[in-house]
Design a protein around this motif. Structure first.
Motif, mmCIF file in Angstrom:
data_model
loop_
_atom_site.group_PDB
_atom_site.id
_atom_site.type_symbol
_atom_site.label_atom_id
_atom_site.label_comp_id
_atom_site.label_asym_id
_atom_site.label_seq_id
_atom_site.Cartn_x
_atom_site.Cartn_y
_atom_site.Cartn_z
ATOM 1 N N GLY A 1 21.246 53.832 73.809
ATOM 2 C CA GLY A 1 20.965 54.561 75.052
ATOM 3 C C GLY A 1 19.474 54.563 75.378
ATOM 4 N N ALA A 2 18.640 54.382 74.355
ATOM 5 C CA ALA A 2 17.185 54.432 74.578
ATOM 6 C C ALA A 2 16.617 53.064 74.958
ATOM 7 C CB ALA A 2 16.489 54.941 73.319
ATOM 8 N N LEU A 3 17.470 52.035 74.909
ATOM 9 C CA LEU A 3 16.993 50.685 75.250
ATOM 10 C C LEU A 3 16.895 50.550 76.773
ATOM 11 C CD1 LEU A 3 19.117 48.480 72.799
ATOM 12 C CD2 LEU A 3 16.645 48.857 72.721
ATOM 13 N N PRO A 4 16.049 49.661 77.263
ATOM 14 C CA PRO A 4 15.952 49.448 78.707
ATOM 15 C C PRO A 4 17.286 48.940 79.257
ATOM 16 C CG PRO A 4 14.218 48.267 77.544
ATOM 17 C CD PRO A 4 15.142 48.795 76.512
ATOM 18 N N PRO A 5 17.501 49.048 80.593
ATOM 19 C CA PRO A 5 18.772 48.599 81.178
ATOM 20 C C PRO A 5 19.070 47.147 80.839
ATOM 21 C CG PRO A 5 17.368 49.660 82.829
ATOM 22 C CD PRO A 5 16.574 49.566 81.577
ATOM 23 N N THR B 1 18.902 40.821 73.558
ATOM 24 C CA THR B 1 18.987 40.077 74.819
ATOM 25 C C THR B 1 18.657 41.054 75.941
ATOM 26 O OG1 THR B 1 21.346 40.554 75.023
ATOM 27 C CG2 THR B 1 20.760 38.406 74.103
ATOM 28 N N ILE B 2 17.965 40.529 76.960
ATOM 29 C CA ILE B 2 17.733 41.307 78.194
ATOM 30 C C ILE B 2 18.112 40.372 79.339
ATOM 31 C CG2 ILE B 2 16.073 42.597 79.598
ATOM 32 C CD1 ILE B 2 14.250 42.839 77.205
ATOM 33 N N HIS B 3 19.061 40.774 80.160
ATOM 34 C CA HIS B 3 19.562 39.933 81.270
ATOM 35 C C HIS B 3 19.846 38.506 80.784
ATOM 36 C CE1 HIS B 3 17.880 43.249 83.457
ATOM 37 N NE2 HIS B 3 16.637 42.829 83.352
ATOM 38 N N LYS B 4 20.491 38.342 79.695
ATOM 39 C CA LYS B 4 20.860 37.046 79.105
ATOM 40 C C LYS B 4 19.670 36.259 78.550
ATOM 41 C CE LYS B 4 25.146 36.523 81.645
ATOM 42 N NZ LYS B 4 25.860 35.828 82.669
ATOM 43 N N HIS B 5 18.447 36.806 78.626
ATOM 44 C CA HIS B 5 17.305 36.141 77.992
ATOM 45 C C HIS B 5 17.225 36.643 76.553
ATOM 46 C CE1 HIS B 5 15.388 34.554 81.691
ATOM 47 N NE2 HIS B 5 15.982 35.601 82.253
ATOM 48 N N GLN B 6 16.992 35.719 75.643
ATOM 49 C CA GLN B 6 16.882 36.147 74.245
ATOM 50 C C GLN B 6 15.467 36.635 73.967
ATOM 51 O OE1 GLN B 6 19.186 34.731 71.300
ATOM 52 N NE2 GLN B 6 20.115 33.033 72.371
ATOM 53 N N VAL B 7 15.397 37.671 73.141
ATOM 54 C CA VAL B 7 14.099 38.249 72.784
ATOM 55 C C VAL B 7 14.021 38.348 71.261
ATOM 56 C CG1 VAL B 7 12.531 40.212 73.072
ATOM 57 C CG2 VAL B 7 14.193 39.684 74.876
ATOM 58 N N SER B 8 12.912 37.880 70.691
ATOM 59 C CA SER B 8 12.673 38.063 69.250
ATOM 60 C C SER B 8 11.607 39.131 69.085
ATOM 61 C CB SER B 8 12.161 36.767 68.617
ATOM 62 O OG SER B 8 13.131 35.762 68.704
ATOM 63 N N VAL B 9 11.907 40.149 68.292
ATOM 64 C CA VAL B 9 10.882 41.165 67.996
ATOM 65 C C VAL B 9 10.606 41.116 66.492
ATOM 66 C CG1 VAL B 9 10.264 43.606 68.067
ATOM 67 C CG2 VAL B 9 11.640 42.636 69.906
ATOM 68 N N PHE B 10 9.379 40.754 66.140
ATOM 69 C CA PHE B 10 8.984 40.695 64.731
ATOM 70 C C PHE B 10 8.347 42.036 64.353
ATOM 71 C CE2 PHE B 10 8.944 36.399 66.329
ATOM 72 C CZ PHE B 10 9.487 35.644 65.297
ATOM 73 N N VAL B 11 8.733 42.555 63.190
ATOM 74 C CA VAL B 11 8.133 43.804 62.707
ATOM 75 C C VAL B 11 7.459 43.487 61.376
ATOM 76 C CG1 VAL B 11 8.547 46.223 62.142
ATOM 77 C CG2 VAL B 11 10.098 45.042 63.710
ATOM 78 N N VAL B 12 6.158 43.704 61.297
ATOM 79 C CA VAL B 12 5.435 43.473 60.037
ATOM 80 C C VAL B 12 4.680 44.730 59.648
ATOM 81 C CG1 VAL B 12 5.161 40.962 60.177
ATOM 82 C CG2 VAL B 12 3.495 42.425 61.282
ATOM 83 N N PRO C 1 7.923 39.775 81.979
ATOM 84 C CA PRO C 1 7.015 40.508 81.078
ATOM 85 C C PRO C 1 7.176 42.030 81.166
ATOM 86 C CG PRO C 1 5.827 38.736 82.180
ATOM 87 C CD PRO C 1 7.188 38.776 82.784
ATOM 88 N N ALA C 2 7.508 42.554 82.362
ATOM 89 C CA ALA C 2 7.652 44.007 82.513
ATOM 90 C C ALA C 2 8.853 44.504 81.687
ATOM 91 C CB ALA C 2 7.843 44.353 83.983
ATOM 92 N N ASP C 3 9.943 43.728 81.703
ATOM 93 C CA ASP C 3 11.125 44.104 80.909
ATOM 94 C C ASP C 3 10.832 44.022 79.418
ATOM 95 O OD1 ASP C 3 12.724 44.608 83.088
ATOM 96 O OD2 ASP C 3 13.429 42.539 83.250
ATOM 97 N N LEU C 4 10.019 43.015 79.062
ATOM 98 C CA LEU C 4 9.661 42.857 77.644
ATOM 99 C C LEU C 4 8.837 44.062 77.185
ATOM 100 C CD1 LEU C 4 9.934 40.890 75.279
ATOM 101 C CD2 LEU C 4 7.804 39.814 75.986
ATOM 102 N N ASP C 5 7.949 44.525 78.056
ATOM 103 C CA ASP C 5 7.127 45.700 77.739
ATOM 104 C C ASP C 5 7.994 46.936 77.525
ATOM 105 O OD1 ASP C 5 4.562 44.871 77.477
ATOM 106 O OD2 ASP C 5 4.042 45.081 79.597
#
Lengths: 216, 259
Positions: B163-167, B190-201, B242-246
Protein backbone atom coordinates in the motif's frame (compact mmCIF):
# COMPACT_ATOMS: atom_id res chain seq x y z
CA UNK A 1 36.92 -9.92 -37.07
CA UNK A 2 39.33 -8.08 -34.82
CA UNK A 3 40.76 -4.74 -35.90
CA UNK A 4 44.17 -5.18 -37.43
CA UNK A 5 47.41 -3.51 -36.46
CA UNK A 6 47.78 -0.24 -38.33
CA UNK A 7 51.00 1.09 -36.87
CA UNK A 8 54.28 -0.30 -38.11
CA UNK A 9 55.83 -2.16 -35.19
CA UNK A 10 59.26 -1.68 -36.66
CA UNK A 11 59.58 1.94 -35.55
CA UNK A 12 59.61 0.84 -31.93
CA UNK A 13 62.50 -1.52 -32.51
CA UNK A 14 64.83 1.47 -32.48
CA UNK A 15 63.81 2.22 -28.90
CA UNK A 16 64.69 -1.19 -27.62
CA UNK A 17 68.35 -0.89 -28.38
CA UNK A 18 69.00 2.80 -28.72
CA UNK A 19 66.55 5.40 -27.52
CA UNK A 20 67.96 8.07 -29.86
CA UNK A 21 66.08 7.69 -33.12
CA UNK A 22 66.97 9.37 -36.41
CA UNK A 23 64.83 12.51 -35.88
CA UNK A 24 66.17 12.84 -32.34
CA UNK A 25 69.77 12.52 -33.55
CA UNK A 26 69.02 15.14 -36.19
CA UNK A 27 67.69 17.46 -33.45
CA UNK A 28 70.87 16.93 -31.41
CA UNK A 29 73.03 17.69 -34.47
CA UNK A 30 71.09 20.91 -35.09
CA UNK A 31 71.60 22.00 -31.49
CA UNK A 32 75.28 22.86 -32.08
CA UNK A 33 74.43 25.06 -35.05
CA UNK A 34 71.84 27.38 -33.53
CA UNK A 35 71.90 27.20 -29.72
CA UNK A 36 69.23 29.85 -29.01
CA UNK A 37 66.71 28.34 -31.38
CA UNK A 38 67.43 24.86 -30.08
CA UNK A 39 67.06 25.85 -26.43
CA UNK A 40 63.58 27.26 -27.11
CA UNK A 41 62.52 24.24 -29.16
CA UNK A 42 63.95 21.84 -26.58
CA UNK A 43 61.92 23.59 -23.88
CA UNK A 44 58.74 23.33 -26.01
CA UNK A 45 59.63 19.72 -26.78
CA UNK A 46 59.96 18.81 -23.10
CA UNK A 47 56.81 20.76 -22.17
CA UNK A 48 54.84 18.77 -24.75
CA UNK A 49 56.37 15.59 -23.38
CA UNK A 50 55.54 16.52 -19.80
CA UNK A 51 51.93 17.29 -20.69
CA UNK A 52 51.56 13.81 -22.15
CA UNK A 53 53.63 11.91 -19.59
CA UNK A 54 52.52 13.47 -16.29
CA UNK A 55 48.91 12.18 -16.37
CA UNK A 56 50.25 8.67 -17.05
CA UNK A 57 52.59 8.66 -14.04
CA UNK A 58 50.17 6.75 -11.73
CA UNK A 59 49.50 4.14 -14.42
CA UNK A 60 53.18 3.76 -15.32
CA UNK A 61 54.12 3.38 -11.66
CA UNK A 62 51.35 0.83 -11.00
CA UNK A 63 52.42 -1.20 -14.04
CA UNK A 64 56.11 -0.87 -13.13
CA UNK A 65 55.35 -2.22 -9.67
CA UNK A 66 53.48 -5.21 -11.11
CA UNK A 67 56.55 -5.91 -13.26
CA UNK A 68 59.22 -5.42 -10.60
CA UNK A 69 57.27 -6.16 -7.37
CA UNK A 70 59.37 -3.60 -5.55
CA UNK A 71 58.88 0.14 -4.82
CA UNK A 72 62.53 1.14 -5.34
CA UNK A 73 62.80 -0.78 -8.61
CA UNK A 74 59.45 0.56 -9.81
CA UNK A 75 60.58 4.12 -9.19
CA UNK A 76 63.90 3.50 -10.99
CA UNK A 77 62.06 1.92 -13.88
CA UNK A 78 59.66 4.86 -14.31
CA UNK A 79 62.55 7.30 -13.95
CA UNK A 80 64.58 5.58 -16.64
CA UNK A 81 61.51 5.32 -18.84
CA UNK A 82 60.98 9.10 -18.64
CA UNK A 83 64.62 9.75 -19.50
CA UNK A 84 64.60 7.42 -22.49
CA UNK A 85 61.19 8.56 -23.68
CA UNK A 86 62.14 12.24 -23.57
CA UNK A 87 65.33 11.58 -25.53
CA UNK A 88 63.35 9.60 -28.11
CA UNK A 89 60.35 11.95 -28.12
CA UNK A 90 61.39 13.29 -31.52
CA UNK A 91 60.48 9.92 -33.01
CA UNK A 92 57.00 9.94 -31.49
CA UNK A 93 54.41 10.69 -34.15
CA UNK A 94 51.72 13.15 -33.01
CA UNK A 95 48.16 11.77 -33.17
CA UNK A 96 49.37 8.24 -32.47
CA UNK A 97 48.94 6.49 -29.15
CA UNK A 98 51.37 8.04 -26.67
CA UNK A 99 50.29 5.66 -23.91
CA UNK A 100 51.18 2.60 -26.00
CA UNK A 101 54.47 4.25 -27.02
CA UNK A 102 55.63 5.02 -23.47
CA UNK A 103 54.41 1.68 -22.05
CA UNK A 104 56.47 0.03 -24.76
CA UNK A 105 59.55 1.94 -23.56
CA UNK A 106 58.74 1.02 -19.95
CA UNK A 107 58.55 -2.64 -20.87
CA UNK A 108 61.74 -2.65 -22.94
CA UNK A 109 63.56 -0.87 -20.12
CA UNK A 110 62.29 -3.51 -17.70
CA UNK A 111 63.42 -6.33 -20.00
CA UNK A 112 66.99 -5.02 -19.94
CA UNK A 113 66.98 -4.90 -16.11
CA UNK A 114 68.20 -7.83 -14.02
CA UNK A 115 64.67 -8.76 -12.90
CA UNK A 116 63.41 -8.41 -16.46
CA UNK A 117 66.08 -10.66 -17.92
CA UNK A 118 65.22 -13.36 -15.40
CA UNK A 119 61.49 -13.05 -16.24
CA UNK A 120 62.01 -13.13 -20.01
CA UNK A 121 63.88 -16.45 -19.77
CA UNK A 122 60.58 -18.19 -19.01
CA UNK A 123 58.87 -19.58 -22.08
CA UNK A 124 55.13 -20.08 -21.99
CA UNK A 125 53.37 -22.86 -23.79
CA UNK A 126 50.35 -20.78 -24.72
CA UNK A 127 52.47 -18.67 -27.04
CA UNK A 128 53.04 -21.68 -29.28
CA UNK A 129 50.28 -21.84 -31.89
CA UNK A 130 50.09 -25.65 -31.79
CA UNK A 131 48.86 -25.65 -28.23
CA UNK A 132 46.69 -22.54 -28.26
CA UNK A 133 43.51 -22.60 -26.21
CA UNK A 134 41.42 -25.49 -27.33
CA UNK A 135 39.21 -25.65 -24.28
CA UNK A 136 36.26 -23.39 -23.69
CA UNK A 137 37.62 -20.36 -21.85
CA UNK A 138 34.31 -18.65 -21.37
CA UNK A 139 32.68 -18.37 -17.97
CA UNK A 140 29.89 -20.67 -16.96
CA UNK A 141 26.81 -19.41 -15.10
CA UNK A 142 28.27 -20.97 -11.94
CA UNK A 143 31.14 -18.50 -12.20
CA UNK A 144 28.65 -15.83 -11.16
CA UNK A 145 28.84 -17.32 -7.71
CA UNK A 146 32.57 -16.80 -7.38
CA UNK A 147 33.12 -14.32 -4.62
CA UNK A 148 34.44 -11.28 -6.43
CA UNK A 149 33.96 -9.29 -3.25
CA UNK A 150 36.97 -11.00 -1.73
CA UNK A 151 39.71 -8.54 -2.65
CA UNK A 152 42.39 -10.54 -0.86
CA UNK A 153 41.56 -13.65 -2.93
CA UNK A 154 41.62 -11.59 -6.13
CA UNK A 155 44.99 -10.06 -5.25
CA UNK A 156 46.39 -13.48 -4.44
CA UNK A 157 45.04 -14.92 -7.71
CA UNK A 158 46.54 -12.05 -9.73
CA UNK A 159 49.87 -12.58 -8.06
CA UNK A 160 49.80 -16.28 -8.90
CA UNK A 161 49.26 -15.61 -12.60
CA UNK A 162 52.25 -16.16 -14.85
CA UNK A 163 53.90 -12.73 -15.39
CA UNK A 164 53.31 -12.71 -19.16
CA UNK A 165 49.62 -13.52 -18.76
CA UNK A 166 49.24 -10.96 -15.97
CA UNK A 167 50.96 -8.28 -18.02
CA UNK A 168 48.57 -8.71 -20.97
CA UNK A 169 45.53 -8.84 -18.69
CA UNK A 170 46.53 -5.73 -16.72
CA UNK A 171 47.12 -3.76 -19.92
CA UNK A 172 43.67 -4.81 -21.13
CA UNK A 173 41.57 -4.55 -17.96
CA UNK A 174 43.40 -2.00 -15.82
CA UNK A 175 44.96 0.27 -18.43
CA UNK A 176 42.15 -0.26 -20.97
CA UNK A 177 44.65 -0.52 -23.84
CA UNK A 178 43.26 -1.94 -27.11
CA UNK A 179 44.47 -5.35 -28.35
CA UNK A 180 46.42 -3.85 -31.27
CA UNK A 181 48.29 -1.51 -28.91
CA UNK A 182 48.97 -4.33 -26.42
CA UNK A 183 50.49 -6.22 -29.37
CA UNK A 184 52.78 -3.23 -29.98
CA UNK A 185 53.75 -2.90 -26.32
CA UNK A 186 54.49 -6.60 -25.89
CA UNK A 187 55.95 -6.99 -29.39
CA UNK A 188 53.81 -10.06 -30.13
CA UNK A 189 51.13 -10.83 -32.74
CA UNK A 190 47.58 -9.78 -31.89
CA UNK A 191 46.54 -13.46 -31.77
CA UNK A 192 49.03 -14.03 -28.95
CA UNK A 193 47.56 -11.06 -27.05
CA UNK A 194 44.07 -12.56 -27.33
CA UNK A 195 45.35 -15.96 -26.30
CA UNK A 196 47.17 -14.56 -23.26
CA UNK A 197 44.14 -12.55 -22.14
CA UNK A 198 41.88 -15.55 -22.58
CA UNK A 199 44.25 -17.83 -20.68
CA UNK A 200 44.76 -15.24 -17.94
CA UNK A 201 41.01 -14.93 -17.39
CA UNK A 202 40.49 -18.68 -17.37
CA UNK A 203 43.34 -19.16 -14.89
CA UNK A 204 41.97 -16.41 -12.63
CA UNK A 205 38.56 -18.07 -12.58
CA UNK A 206 40.15 -21.41 -11.76
CA UNK A 207 42.16 -19.83 -8.94
CA UNK A 208 39.04 -18.22 -7.52
CA UNK A 209 36.93 -21.37 -7.91
CA UNK A 210 37.69 -22.76 -4.40
CA UNK A 211 35.62 -19.81 -3.12
CA UNK A 212 32.59 -21.44 -4.74
CA UNK A 213 29.85 -22.35 -2.37
CA UNK A 214 30.73 -20.05 0.50
CA UNK A 215 27.70 -17.86 -0.02
CA UNK A 216 25.31 -20.76 0.50
CA UNK B 1 25.07 -6.90 -40.11
CA UNK B 2 26.18 -10.28 -38.80
CA UNK B 3 23.49 -12.41 -37.19
CA UNK B 4 24.99 -14.79 -34.64
CA UNK B 5 22.87 -17.90 -34.19
CA UNK B 6 25.30 -20.16 -32.34
CA UNK B 7 26.41 -19.45 -28.77
CA UNK B 8 29.28 -16.98 -28.38
CA UNK B 9 32.69 -18.62 -28.56
CA UNK B 10 35.29 -17.57 -25.95
CA UNK B 11 37.19 -15.42 -28.43
CA UNK B 12 34.06 -13.45 -29.42
CA UNK B 13 32.97 -13.15 -25.80
CA UNK B 14 36.34 -11.70 -24.76
CA UNK B 15 36.41 -9.34 -27.75
CA UNK B 16 32.83 -8.24 -26.93
CA UNK B 17 33.52 -7.35 -23.30
CA UNK B 18 36.79 -5.66 -24.33
CA UNK B 19 34.95 -3.57 -26.94
CA UNK B 20 37.14 -4.97 -29.71
CA UNK B 21 34.40 -6.02 -32.12
CA UNK B 22 33.46 -4.02 -35.19
CA UNK B 23 30.06 -2.29 -35.08
CA UNK B 24 28.29 -4.90 -37.24
CA UNK B 25 29.72 -7.81 -35.21
CA UNK B 26 28.77 -6.09 -31.98
CA UNK B 27 25.20 -5.65 -33.21
CA UNK B 28 25.06 -9.34 -34.13
CA UNK B 29 26.22 -10.31 -30.63
CA UNK B 30 23.69 -7.99 -29.01
CA UNK B 31 20.89 -9.54 -31.07
CA UNK B 32 22.01 -13.00 -29.98
CA UNK B 33 22.17 -11.91 -26.34
CA UNK B 34 18.63 -10.52 -26.49
CA UNK B 35 17.35 -14.05 -27.02
CA UNK B 36 19.95 -16.17 -25.22
CA UNK B 37 19.85 -16.15 -21.44
CA UNK B 38 22.81 -18.53 -21.16
CA UNK B 39 25.15 -16.26 -23.14
CA UNK B 40 23.82 -13.17 -21.32
CA UNK B 41 24.85 -14.79 -18.03
CA UNK B 42 28.29 -15.63 -19.46
CA UNK B 43 28.74 -12.03 -20.61
CA UNK B 44 27.61 -10.72 -17.22
CA UNK B 45 30.01 -13.05 -15.43
CA UNK B 46 32.90 -12.09 -17.72
CA UNK B 47 32.13 -8.37 -17.28
CA UNK B 48 32.09 -8.76 -13.52
CA UNK B 49 35.45 -10.55 -13.65
CA UNK B 50 36.87 -7.78 -15.82
CA UNK B 51 35.61 -5.07 -13.45
CA UNK B 52 36.96 -6.97 -10.43
CA UNK B 53 40.36 -7.40 -12.13
CA UNK B 54 40.47 -3.68 -12.93
CA UNK B 55 39.79 -2.87 -9.27
CA UNK B 56 42.36 -5.35 -7.99
CA UNK B 57 44.95 -4.28 -10.55
CA UNK B 58 44.82 -0.58 -9.56
CA UNK B 59 46.82 -1.37 -6.54
CA UNK B 60 50.19 0.32 -6.34
CA UNK B 61 50.43 4.08 -6.00
CA UNK B 62 53.82 5.77 -5.75
CA UNK B 63 54.75 6.79 -2.20
CA UNK B 64 54.66 10.59 -1.73
CA UNK B 65 58.45 11.01 -1.87
CA UNK B 66 58.77 8.88 -5.03
CA UNK B 67 55.92 10.83 -6.62
CA UNK B 68 57.68 14.13 -5.85
CA UNK B 69 60.99 12.85 -7.27
CA UNK B 70 59.40 11.54 -10.47
CA UNK B 71 57.39 14.72 -10.99
CA UNK B 72 60.51 16.80 -10.37
CA UNK B 73 62.37 14.68 -12.91
CA UNK B 74 59.81 15.53 -15.59
CA UNK B 75 60.45 19.22 -14.87
CA UNK B 76 64.21 18.84 -14.61
CA UNK B 77 64.67 17.01 -17.92
CA UNK B 78 64.68 20.22 -20.01
CA UNK B 79 67.51 21.45 -17.75
CA UNK B 80 69.69 18.65 -19.07
CA UNK B 81 69.03 19.48 -22.67
CA UNK B 82 68.45 23.26 -22.68
CA UNK B 83 70.18 24.48 -19.49
CA UNK B 84 68.19 27.69 -19.36
CA UNK B 85 66.27 27.47 -16.07
CA UNK B 86 67.46 28.11 -12.55
CA UNK B 87 66.85 25.36 -10.03
CA UNK B 88 64.63 27.32 -7.61
CA UNK B 89 61.62 27.98 -9.90
CA UNK B 90 61.89 24.40 -11.10
CA UNK B 91 61.75 23.09 -7.55
CA UNK B 92 58.64 25.17 -6.82
CA UNK B 93 56.98 24.16 -10.08
CA UNK B 94 57.82 20.53 -9.41
CA UNK B 95 56.34 20.78 -5.92
CA UNK B 96 53.17 22.38 -7.31
CA UNK B 97 52.93 19.75 -10.04
CA UNK B 98 53.41 16.98 -7.48
CA UNK B 99 50.54 18.41 -5.43
CA UNK B 100 48.30 18.73 -8.50
CA UNK B 101 49.20 15.20 -9.52
CA UNK B 102 48.55 13.82 -6.05
CA UNK B 103 45.09 15.43 -6.10
CA UNK B 104 44.39 14.30 -9.66
CA UNK B 105 45.55 10.79 -8.74
CA UNK B 106 42.81 10.63 -6.12
CA UNK B 107 40.32 12.13 -8.59
CA UNK B 108 41.41 9.73 -11.33
CA UNK B 109 40.84 6.73 -9.12
CA UNK B 110 37.45 8.02 -7.98
CA UNK B 111 36.22 8.83 -11.51
CA UNK B 112 37.48 5.45 -12.73
CA UNK B 113 35.71 3.68 -9.85
CA UNK B 114 32.46 5.63 -10.40
CA UNK B 115 32.39 4.83 -14.13
CA UNK B 116 33.10 1.17 -13.47
CA UNK B 117 30.40 1.13 -10.82
CA UNK B 118 27.69 2.65 -13.04
CA UNK B 119 28.64 0.14 -15.80
CA UNK B 120 28.36 -2.67 -13.25
CA UNK B 121 24.93 -1.41 -12.09
CA UNK B 122 23.66 -1.25 -15.65
CA UNK B 123 25.07 -4.70 -16.52
CA UNK B 124 23.32 -6.27 -13.56
CA UNK B 125 20.06 -4.47 -14.34
CA UNK B 126 20.20 -5.57 -18.00
CA UNK B 127 20.75 -9.15 -16.91
CA UNK B 128 17.47 -9.05 -14.97
CA UNK B 129 15.57 -7.87 -18.08
CA UNK B 130 16.04 -11.12 -19.97
CA UNK B 131 12.72 -12.98 -20.08
CA UNK B 132 14.43 -16.14 -18.89
CA UNK B 133 16.05 -14.47 -15.88
CA UNK B 134 14.30 -15.79 -12.82
CA UNK B 135 14.83 -14.04 -9.47
CA UNK B 136 16.29 -16.21 -6.73
CA UNK B 137 13.21 -15.41 -4.64
CA UNK B 138 9.95 -14.76 -6.48
CA UNK B 139 7.35 -13.10 -4.32
CA UNK B 140 5.26 -9.95 -4.14
CA UNK B 141 5.07 -10.37 -0.37
CA UNK B 142 7.59 -8.31 1.60
CA UNK B 143 7.29 -10.79 4.49
CA UNK B 144 8.71 -13.49 2.19
CA UNK B 145 11.37 -11.43 0.48
CA UNK B 146 12.92 -9.83 3.56
CA UNK B 147 13.47 -13.06 5.58
CA UNK B 148 15.04 -14.70 2.51
CA UNK B 149 18.05 -12.42 2.94
CA UNK B 150 18.62 -13.51 6.55
CA UNK B 151 22.01 -15.17 6.77
CA UNK B 152 22.83 -14.10 3.22
CA UNK B 153 23.62 -10.47 3.95
CA UNK B 154 25.59 -8.88 6.79
CA UNK B 155 22.82 -6.28 7.27
CA UNK B 156 19.05 -6.03 7.43
CA UNK B 157 16.55 -3.66 5.83
CA UNK B 158 12.80 -3.11 5.59
CA UNK B 159 10.58 -3.34 2.55
CA UNK B 160 7.58 -1.02 2.07
CA UNK B 161 4.11 -2.46 2.39
CA UNK B 162 2.39 -2.84 -1.00
CA UNK B 163 0.00 0.00 0.00
CA UNK B 164 2.97 2.33 0.57
CA UNK B 165 4.37 1.77 -2.93
CA UNK B 166 3.70 4.34 -5.67
CA UNK B 167 0.71 3.68 -7.99
CA UNK B 168 1.22 0.70 -10.33
CA UNK B 169 4.47 -0.28 -8.60
CA UNK B 170 4.84 -3.96 -7.64
CA UNK B 171 7.51 -6.00 -5.88
CA UNK B 172 8.43 -8.99 -8.08
CA UNK B 173 11.20 -10.67 -6.16
CA UNK B 174 14.84 -10.35 -5.21
CA UNK B 175 18.36 -11.59 -5.88
CA UNK B 176 21.56 -11.65 -3.92
CA UNK B 177 24.10 -9.54 -5.82
CA UNK B 178 27.60 -8.13 -5.48
CA UNK B 179 28.21 -4.50 -6.20
CA UNK B 180 31.71 -3.06 -6.24
CA UNK B 181 32.81 -6.12 -4.32
CA UNK B 182 30.15 -5.66 -1.60
CA UNK B 183 27.23 -8.00 -0.99
CA UNK B 184 23.96 -6.32 -1.96
CA UNK B 185 20.24 -7.04 -1.97
CA UNK B 186 18.83 -6.63 -5.46
CA UNK B 187 15.11 -5.87 -5.20
CA UNK B 188 13.11 -6.24 -8.40
CA UNK B 189 10.06 -4.05 -8.95
CA UNK B 190 7.90 -3.11 -11.90
CA UNK B 191 6.33 0.30 -12.48
CA UNK B 192 3.93 0.57 -15.46
CA UNK B 193 5.51 -2.60 -16.91
CA UNK B 194 9.02 -1.08 -16.70
CA UNK B 195 11.43 -3.18 -14.69
CA UNK B 196 13.27 -1.52 -11.83
CA UNK B 197 16.34 -2.83 -9.99
CA UNK B 198 16.93 -1.43 -6.51
CA UNK B 199 20.30 -2.33 -4.99
CA UNK B 200 20.66 -2.09 -1.20
CA UNK B 201 24.20 -1.99 0.21
CA UNK B 202 25.60 -1.40 3.64
CA UNK B 203 27.03 1.99 4.44
CA UNK B 204 29.36 1.63 7.37
CA UNK B 205 32.80 3.10 8.02
CA UNK B 206 35.40 2.27 5.41
CA UNK B 207 33.03 0.09 3.40
CA UNK B 208 31.03 3.23 2.49
CA UNK B 209 32.75 3.69 -0.83
CA UNK B 210 32.71 7.36 -1.97
CA UNK B 211 32.46 6.16 -5.60
CA UNK B 212 28.79 5.39 -4.89
CA UNK B 213 27.95 9.06 -4.44
CA UNK B 214 29.54 10.03 -7.78
CA UNK B 215 27.56 7.68 -10.01
CA UNK B 216 26.13 9.46 -13.06
CA UNK B 217 22.35 10.02 -12.99
CA UNK B 218 21.86 8.26 -16.27
CA UNK B 219 23.71 5.82 -18.46
CA UNK B 220 22.75 4.43 -21.89
CA UNK B 221 19.20 5.79 -21.54
CA UNK B 222 18.62 4.32 -18.06
CA UNK B 223 18.08 6.51 -14.99
CA UNK B 224 20.22 5.79 -11.94
CA UNK B 225 18.84 7.30 -8.72
CA UNK B 226 20.23 6.85 -5.26
CA UNK B 227 19.42 7.68 -1.66
CA UNK B 228 20.94 6.96 1.70
CA UNK B 229 19.88 6.39 5.26
CA UNK B 230 22.26 6.34 8.22
CA UNK B 231 23.22 2.69 7.60
CA UNK B 232 22.15 1.86 4.06
CA UNK B 233 22.59 3.06 0.50
CA UNK B 234 19.89 2.53 -2.16
CA UNK B 235 20.59 2.67 -5.87
CA UNK B 236 17.73 2.30 -8.36
CA UNK B 237 18.20 1.62 -12.10
CA UNK B 238 15.38 1.71 -14.65
CA UNK B 239 14.15 3.18 -17.92
CA UNK B 240 10.90 4.27 -16.23
CA UNK B 241 9.97 7.95 -15.89
CA UNK B 242 12.55 9.48 -13.45
CA UNK B 243 9.76 11.00 -11.32
CA UNK B 244 8.19 7.55 -10.79
CA UNK B 245 11.60 6.12 -9.97
CA UNK B 246 12.06 8.83 -7.33
CA UNK B 247 8.70 7.96 -5.76
CA UNK B 248 9.72 4.32 -5.46
CA UNK B 249 13.13 5.18 -3.95
CA UNK B 250 11.40 7.50 -1.46
CA UNK B 251 8.95 4.73 -0.49
CA UNK B 252 11.82 2.27 0.10
CA UNK B 253 13.77 4.84 2.13
CA UNK B 254 10.68 5.71 4.18
CA UNK B 255 10.18 2.05 5.05
CA UNK B 256 13.52 2.05 6.89
CA UNK B 257 12.06 4.32 9.63
CA UNK B 258 8.52 3.05 10.09
CA UNK B 259 8.13 4.93 13.34
Amino acid sequence: MIHGINLPAIRFKVLMFDTLSVPALFAVAMQSRNPRHTMASAAAHSTAFEELALPLLPSLYNHAFWLTRNHAEAEDLVQETFSKALRAFGSFRPNTNFKAWIFRILRNTFLTSRTGIATSRTVFLEDHPDVLDTTDASPTPEDNLIRLDNQAALHAALEQLQPQLREALLLCDVEEVKYKDIALILDVPIGTVMSRISRARRTLRQLLQPQFGEIQ
Amino acid sequence: MTQIIEHLNPETLNAFIDDELQASEQQGVQQHLAGCHQCTLRVLSATQHKAATARAGHRFAPPADALARLTAQLHREPQRTARIHSIRPIAWTALAAALVLAISLIGWRQVHQSNALSAELLDQHLATLSSAATPQVISTDRHTVKPWFQGRLPFSFNLPDSGALPPDATLKGADLAYLNGQPAALLLFTIHKHQVSVFVVQRTGISDNPAFSRIANNRAGFSIHYATTRDLRFIAVSDVNPADLDLLVSAVVKAQSPG
